[in-house]
Design an enzyme around this catalytic site. Structure first.
Site, short mmCIF file in Angstrom:
data_model
loop_
_atom_site.label_atom_id
_atom_site.label_comp_id
_atom_site.label_asym_id
_atom_site.label_seq_id
_atom_site.Cartn_x
_atom_site.Cartn_y
_atom_site.Cartn_z
N LYS A 56 -6.46 -26.37 -42.02
CA LYS A 56 -6.12 -27.03 -43.29
C LYS A 56 -4.75 -27.70 -43.20
CE LYS A 56 -8.29 -23.77 -46.54
NZ LYS A 56 -7.93 -22.84 -47.62
N GLU A 96 -15.96 -14.09 -41.36
CA GLU A 96 -14.66 -14.32 -41.99
C GLU A 96 -13.94 -13.00 -42.23
OE1 GLU A 96 -13.83 -18.00 -44.62
OE2 GLU A 96 -14.00 -16.34 -46.04
N HIS A 154 -40.91 -19.49 -33.63
CA HIS A 154 -41.25 -20.72 -32.91
C HIS A 154 -40.01 -21.51 -32.53
CE1 HIS A 154 -45.60 -20.32 -33.70
NE2 HIS A 154 -45.17 -19.68 -34.78
#
Length: 550
Positions: free
Chosen positions: A515, A356, A387
């Site tokens: 938004k 960000e 793994h």
């Protein structure tokens, strides 16, 4: 103000470009063989509790010389001074950047527009102390007279990631209170959390500076409705809700007593806000004294960052090495790999902190950059990652610099668990650096009884090229103070890179467009009418959603 220097136009960048031509042939095996003191030269200690080993990187003294020259040519030292002195270096929003003031344990004045912010910072800290002491001590009672047992922090982004990461990392220091974090606007998150708590003994922290954040306020209203379904009286909200906000009218309208509103300031960015009132959940989880220790640890790293010459400055060194890989080696991502299960959210926290901050394509002059900026940050705790994705780091076609972080002392010294964990920590960086050549692979196969044909067939797949770069960050133990050291170290690394890349690291306009469009689309979802106001893909998706719901 920050300078607006294009790094690619500096002499140091040109020198690094030329140096990279020969540096492509660097081999870590040779570098270590040629210099018995390499570890001593390319490692640094922070106090007595942290060792940063950067010797397993594809660098030599010439590389570092040019990188430090780049920092100087882009006037990094002036930028550091500008941030700490309260200049409005977040220029697109006209704000100072002073999360460092929140942990300024020296109480030296920090001025913003000529006013010392430290009295206000300390007043909020005192208020947090009083509040946490009352809740932890059982003095704060719910509406039926019972003490609080559960804290639900409702926030998103920096109002969630930081407190959640820290309370998990410091779980060994937890008291009797149960902590819950709700962030996602997906109703599942709040509903599943509310199943675990009792309205009579739950305290909700609503973390939203503006008290208008869509996700947070949607969850907050759902929590309040759930609470009132049992409590009944609106007046009881004041005993079970507190606000981390600056919008007193909205807080009061919600039903929260503004005496239980903890403010912070516009010079505190969301992803740097755990040091502020947003950290109230941390103080409640581990106690106010441990929260102060966290602040102290960050302040120690701040002092190191401000006062240490660039050549010995740990955040600067890590930042410059990152630039070397990002801009010259073409690495697109960095992995953060904590060998400590309590730190399982550390990489996710700095995924936000880094991406960000430095995920920008426009420079401080307002022009598109012609070079790479912020890397992709990811990671999981060791040994789980071994793994899962280490295969690609060891033998894949992408260069992925890694930070390995581990404590020497475990909070849970069960049997030989920690020795086994640490043996993997040491082994992985050694394997990544030095690999295993074909001759060694063939010798092992012969020893295992394979014939010549089998050896020839299998050997290519078992060769490890090595030369995969890593930093090893060894911490004596994860404590509130050392965690504060580590968080501030990574914060400053991000800042240094943003300065050199000539971008603004403290705004986040990239989150706004989605938004805005979501707010336009929301009323379109209220009925089953067909939508045709968007592109064909978005129209098709919305209409399919409505059809599925019907």
């Amino acid at each position: 103000m920050l300078k607006t220097i294009n790094p690619t136009q500096t002499q140091a960048w040109n020198a690094l470009t030329a140096h990279f031509e020969s540096a492509q042939d660097m081999d870590l095996k040779d570098l270590f063989a040629q210099d018995a003191a390499r570890f001593d030269k390319f490692s640094a200690r922070f106090g007595s509790d942290i060792l940063v080993d950067y010797s397993k990187n594809l660098i030599n003294e010439e590389t570092l010389k040019h990188l430090f020259a780049l920092a100087k040519e882009t006037e990094l030292s002036a930028a550091i001074k500008a941030m700490f002195s309260g200049e409005a270096i977040n220029q697109t929003e006209g704000r100072a950047v002073l999360h460092t003031a929140l942990r300024n344990r020296s109480n030296q004045p920090v001025l913003v527009d000529g006013e010392d912010v430290m009295p206000a910072v300390n007043a909020v800290l005192e208020k947090m102390k009083s509040f946490t002491d009352r809740v932890i001590g059982g003095e704060w009672k719910g509406y039926t007279g019972k003490a609080i047992t559960d804290i639900v922090n409702i926030g998103i982004g920096g109002s969630d990631l930081g407190p959640y990461m820290v309370t998990e990392a410091l779980a060994p220091y937890k008291n009797h209170l149960n902590l819950h974090f709700v962030s996602n606007v997906d109703g599942t998150h709040i509903v599943e959390t509310l199943k675990k708590v009792d309205p009579e003994t739950t305290l909700f922290l609503i973390a939203s500076k503006t008290f208008t954040t869509q996700e947070t306020m949607t969850n907050a209203h759902t929590a309040r409705d759930w609470f009132l379904a049992t409590a009944g009286d609106q007046a009881h909200v004041a005993k079970h809700f507190a606000a981390l906000s600056t919008n007193a009218p909205a807080v009061s309208e919600f039903g929260i007593d503004t005496d239980n509103m903890f403010e912070f300031w516009d010079w505190v960015g969301g992803r740097y806000s755990l040091w502020s009132a947003i950290g109230l959940s941390i103080a409640l989880a581990v106690g106010y004294d441990n929260f102060v220790e966290l602040l102290e640890g960050a302040h120690e790293m701040d002092n190191h960052f401000v006062s240490t010459e660039l050549e010995s400055n740990i955040p600067v060194i890590l930042a410059l090495i990152g630039i070397w890989y990002n801009n010259f080696h073409g690495a697109e991502s960095e992995a953060i790999l904590p060998y400590d299960q309590y730190m399982h959210r550390f990489a996710a926290y700095f995924q936000q902190g880094n991406m960000e901050s430095n995920g920008k394509y426009v420079d401080r002059n307002g022009n598109p950059v012609t070079y790479q900026t912020g890397p992709i940050i990811w990671g999981e705790p060791g040994t789980n990652g071994q793994h899962a994705f280490y295969q690609l780091i060891h033998q894949g076609t992408k260069l992925i610099p890694c930070d390995f972080i581990a404590p020497a002392v475990s909070h849970n010294p069960a049997g030989d668990h920690h020795q086994k964990l640490m043996s993997n920590f040491f082994a992985q960086t050694e394997a990544l650096a030095f690999g295993k050549n074909e001759a060694t692979v063939k010798a092992e196969l012969v020893k295992a009884g394979k014939n010549a044909e089998e050896v020839a067939a299998i050997a290519p797949f078992k060769v490890f090229e090595g030369n995969r770069p890593t930093n090893s960050i060894l911490v004596k133990q994860i404590t509130p103070r050392t965690l504060g050291n580590l968080i501030a170290m990574y914060e400053h690394k991000i800042f240094v890179q943003g300065v050199i890349w000539n971008i603004f690291s403290f705004d986040q306009w990239g989150v706004e467009l989605g938004k805005q469009l979501a707010n336009q689309i929301l009323p379109e979802l209220a009925d089953d009418s067909e939508i045709s106001s968007h592109d064909s893909s978005t129209n098709g998706l919305i209409n399919a959603f409505k059809a599925f719901k019907a």
